[in-house]
Design an enzyme around this catalytic site. Structure first.
Site, mmCIF file in Angstrom:
data_model
loop_
_atom_site.group_PDB
_atom_site.id
_atom_site.type_symbol
_atom_site.label_atom_id
_atom_site.label_comp_id
_atom_site.label_asym_id
_atom_site.label_seq_id
_atom_site.Cartn_x
_atom_site.Cartn_y
_atom_site.Cartn_z
ATOM 1 N N HIS A 1 0.901 29.909 -27.424
ATOM 2 C CA HIS A 1 -0.418 30.055 -26.790
ATOM 3 C C HIS A 1 -0.822 28.833 -25.979
ATOM 4 O O HIS A 1 -1.732 28.913 -25.166
ATOM 5 C CB HIS A 1 -1.478 30.335 -27.865
ATOM 6 C CG HIS A 1 -1.344 31.699 -28.467
ATOM 7 N ND1 HIS A 1 -2.150 32.754 -28.098
ATOM 8 C CD2 HIS A 1 -0.477 32.201 -29.374
ATOM 9 C CE1 HIS A 1 -1.788 33.837 -28.768
ATOM 10 N NE2 HIS A 1 -0.779 33.536 -29.553
ATOM 11 N N ASP B 1 -4.484 23.600 -20.160
ATOM 12 C CA ASP B 1 -4.821 24.715 -21.047
ATOM 13 C C ASP B 1 -3.717 25.759 -20.923
ATOM 14 O O ASP B 1 -3.222 26.002 -19.819
ATOM 15 C CB ASP B 1 -6.159 25.342 -20.596
ATOM 16 C CG ASP B 1 -7.011 25.804 -21.768
ATOM 17 O OD1 ASP B 1 -6.444 26.136 -22.824
ATOM 18 O OD2 ASP B 1 -8.247 25.856 -21.620
HETATM 19 P P1 ADQ Z 1 -8.406 28.083 -27.230
HETATM 20 O O1 ADQ Z 1 -8.018 26.680 -26.906
HETATM 21 O O2 ADQ Z 1 -9.272 28.245 -28.416
HETATM 22 O O3 ADQ Z 1 -7.143 29.015 -27.382
HETATM 23 P P2 ADQ Z 1 -9.591 29.919 -25.109
HETATM 24 O O4 ADQ Z 1 -8.506 30.602 -24.421
HETATM 25 O O5 ADQ Z 1 -10.671 29.494 -24.187
HETATM 26 O O6 ADQ Z 1 -9.185 28.578 -25.883
HETATM 27 O O7 ADQ Z 1 -10.164 30.926 -26.176
HETATM 28 C C1 ADQ Z 1 -11.261 30.635 -26.908
HETATM 29 C C2 ADQ Z 1 -11.955 31.890 -27.430
HETATM 30 O O8 ADQ Z 1 -12.953 31.445 -28.320
HETATM 31 C C3 ADQ Z 1 -12.652 32.691 -26.343
HETATM 32 O O9 ADQ Z 1 -12.656 34.036 -26.701
HETATM 33 C C4 ADQ Z 1 -14.065 32.115 -26.350
HETATM 34 O O10 ADQ Z 1 -15.055 33.046 -26.008
HETATM 35 C C5 ADQ Z 1 -14.228 31.697 -27.788
HETATM 36 N N1 ADQ Z 1 -15.028 30.453 -27.846
HETATM 37 C C6 ADQ Z 1 -14.673 29.239 -27.417
HETATM 38 N N2 ADQ Z 1 -15.664 28.356 -27.621
HETATM 39 C C7 ADQ Z 1 -16.663 29.025 -28.190
HETATM 40 C C8 ADQ Z 1 -17.975 28.662 -28.643
HETATM 41 N N3 ADQ Z 1 -18.419 27.421 -28.531
HETATM 42 N N4 ADQ Z 1 -18.731 29.626 -29.194
HETATM 43 C C9 ADQ Z 1 -18.266 30.883 -29.285
HETATM 44 N N5 ADQ Z 1 -17.059 31.283 -28.879
HETATM 45 C C10 ADQ Z 1 -16.264 30.371 -28.338
HETATM 46 C C11 ADQ Z 1 -5.715 28.884 -27.286
HETATM 47 C C12 ADQ Z 1 -5.177 28.143 -26.057
HETATM 48 C C13 ADQ Z 1 -5.668 28.816 -24.788
HETATM 49 C C14 ADQ Z 1 -5.285 30.293 -24.791
HETATM 50 C C15 ADQ Z 1 -5.695 30.952 -26.085
HETATM 51 C C16 ADQ Z 1 -5.147 32.374 -26.171
HETATM 52 O O11 ADQ Z 1 -5.564 26.775 -26.095
HETATM 53 O O12 ADQ Z 1 -5.147 28.183 -23.640
HETATM 54 O O13 ADQ Z 1 -5.922 30.943 -23.695
HETATM 55 O O14 ADQ Z 1 -5.215 30.234 -27.211
HETATM 56 O O15 ADQ Z 1 -3.763 32.410 -26.030
#
Ligand code: ADQ
Length: 464
Positions: free
Chosen positions: A157, A365
């Site tokens: 991921h 990311d």
């Molecule tokens: P993350 O680094 O956690 O995931 P991201 O892809 O942005 O990052 O996903 C986060 C999820 O959590 C989203 O659904 C978002 O809405 C939710 N989220 C984040 N911050 C939040 C907050 N403060 N309050 C509520 N909800 C929040 C890892 C990798 C990413 C990759 C994903 C999926 O780092 O690059 O896209 O896995 O593979």
């Protein structure tokens, strides 16, 4: 379809909306195949023996959830010191933050061995095994060493760094070699695929073997990009729910005379938060018409608070946001609302929809799902504009966003100004193109294309 066995560090009950992300993505396939989801329970036993952990079984509808507890020592070495203290920073290009002397590798290996051992007892010969993320890279190698011959796929991921950076890991050779125990390795972007295959060719002497195939030390591995998506329909349904509507209406009321910008993430050094706040300050400085108007709501949920680098980041952000507010704030307007908390998933689409601009500007990311959620939440008649870092995996698919280099605060501020002033027709055009793409490449497409590719691979005798 064979039974799907998913392995990831953490599990979520796929029936709960709050679970989000991976749980939503895998629900259908797990349910349809009466699948099994295996991983850490989230529990730490204070006096537990390293390499041992109690197994708990639970039924969630048609899906079996099986979890293992970790001893304090295993949690500390496998999860904190190696996965989060070494792999996370190195894979996000932050060699400066990796603690190579922390000695977590033995625990990392031990927990992977224990997971393999516990999982093997639950497996059937024709199971399809799908392992997720950097905590579990050597899991297939451990299973193979125990004689398992099932088809096994791995999805990373997070990003995969360029070969020389990967080679900074003292265990790089062992770690990447262990990937060859899988039949298929999925990465978020073509850039990541290039990095892994260049590494494999240069360091392991791997040779190309047909489309997507790489062969080294008698084993063949397919390496392909499967950019992860969101469930657009589920997210749009969430946007129509009461909680999201309330959030939207409240923000529209509170900011009726202002322009709202939003940023949402876990508080993590990969997300470029200090750079973002500095960029916002530059926006107010260089384009003073935004003073008294542009308001940034920055949500940064607590994450890995016991790690030093995260505590330092938190302090830096608090001091930066205080400085910006005291420099530019007025009696009736605060430019920045920095909130160190989680927002309920049900309310998120309302916040996204109320924002004229989303700032998704990580330094690195794997993908970044917030970028896709923001696009899915917009009103197509009057959509907001996505300002997206070129260093997010999502940038490969989302060229109609305003792509920026987050290290360049002046140019990023210029792009935000452009977003704030973008004419309606251009906003609509860009949004339409982005929405079409995230709809085609949604999370169901991601899951199906990965599982189809895995199923189509000839089971390789050479794996065990
Ligand atoms: P993350 O680094 O956690 O995931 P991201 O892809 O942005 O990052 O996903 C986060 C999820 O959590 C989203 O659904 C978002 O809405 C939710 N989220 C984040 N911050 C939040 C907050 N403060 N309050 C509520 N909800 C929040 C890892 C990798 C990413 C990759 C994903 C999926 O780092 O690059 O896209 O896995 O593979």
């Amino acid at each position: 379809m064979p039974r799907l066995v998913v392995v990831s560090n953490r599990l979520a009950d796929p029936r709960k909306t709050a679970a989000g992300g991976l749980a939503v993505a895998l629900r259908q396939a797990l349910e349809a195949s009466g699948g099994l989801w295996f991983g850490w329970s989230g529990r730490i036993t204070e006096n537990g023996t390293p390499g041992e952990g109690e197994v708990t079984r639970q039924q969630a509808g048609a899906v079996q959830l099986v979890t293992v507890d970790l001893s304090r020592e295993d949690h500390n070495s496998y999860y904190e010191r190696y996965s989060n203290g070494v792999l996370w920073p190195v894979f996000h290009y932050r060699l400066d933050l990796a603690d190579f002397d922390a000695n977590g590798i033995a625990g990392y290996r031990r927990v992977n061995q224990m997971f393999a051992h516990k999982l093997k007892a639950l497996l059937r010969p024709d199971d399809l095994i799908w392992v997720h993320d950097y905590h579990l890279i050597p899991l297939a190698a451990e299973l193979r060493a125990m004689g398992c011959t099932q088809r096994m796929g791995f999805f990373l991921h997070i990003p995969l760094p360029p070969p020389l950076m990967l080679a900074a890991l003292p265990e790089h050779d062992w770690l990447v070699r262990s990937l060859f125990a899988y039949d298929l390795v999925g990465l978020q972007s073509e850039t990541d695929v290039t990095h892994l295959t260049r590494y494999a060719a240069a360091e392991l002497g791997a040779e190309a073997a047909g489309a997507h195939g790489w062969r080294a030390f008698g084993k063949t591995l397919q390496v392909r990009a499967f950019p992860i998506g969101i469930d657009v329909d589920e997210f749009q349904a969430l946007a129509k729910g009461r909680d999201a509507q309330d959030m939207y209406e409240q923000l529209r009321r509170d900011y009726a005379r202002r322009r709202l910008l939003v940023g949402v993430e876990r508080l993590d050094y990969s997300k470029g938060l200090p750079q973002r706040l500095k960029t916002f300050r530059t926006l107010l400085q260089n384009y003073p018409e935004n003073q008294g108007s542009a308001t940034l709501i920055q949500i940064a949920s607590p994450s890995r608070e016991s790690v030093d680098a995260y505590a330092a980041l938190r302090t830096e952000l608090e001091s930066l946001s205080g400085a910006i507010n005291s420099e530019y704030g007025e009696l009736d307007w605060m430019p920045l609302r920095y909130i160190h908390r989680n927002v309920a998933r049900k309310r998120l689409p309302g916040m996204y929809r109320a924002a004229a601009v989303a700032l998704v500007t990580p330094l690195r990311d794997g993908m970044n799902l917030v970028a896709k959620e923001y696009v899915a939440s917009q009103d197509p008649q009057d959509p907001g504009v996505l300002v997206l870092s070129r260093f997010a995996g999502a940038a490969e698919q989302m060229a109609e966003a305003l792509l920026v280099n987050p290290y360049d605060t002046a140019r990023t501020a210029e792009a935000i100004q452009r977003a704030l002033q973008m004419p309606l027709a251009e906003r609509q055009q860009r949004h339409q193109a982005l929405l079409a793409r995230i709809r085609t490449h949604d999370v169901h497409w991601w899951r199906e294309s990965f599982l189809n590719a895995l199923q189509q691979i000839q089971t390789s005798e050479d794996k065990a």
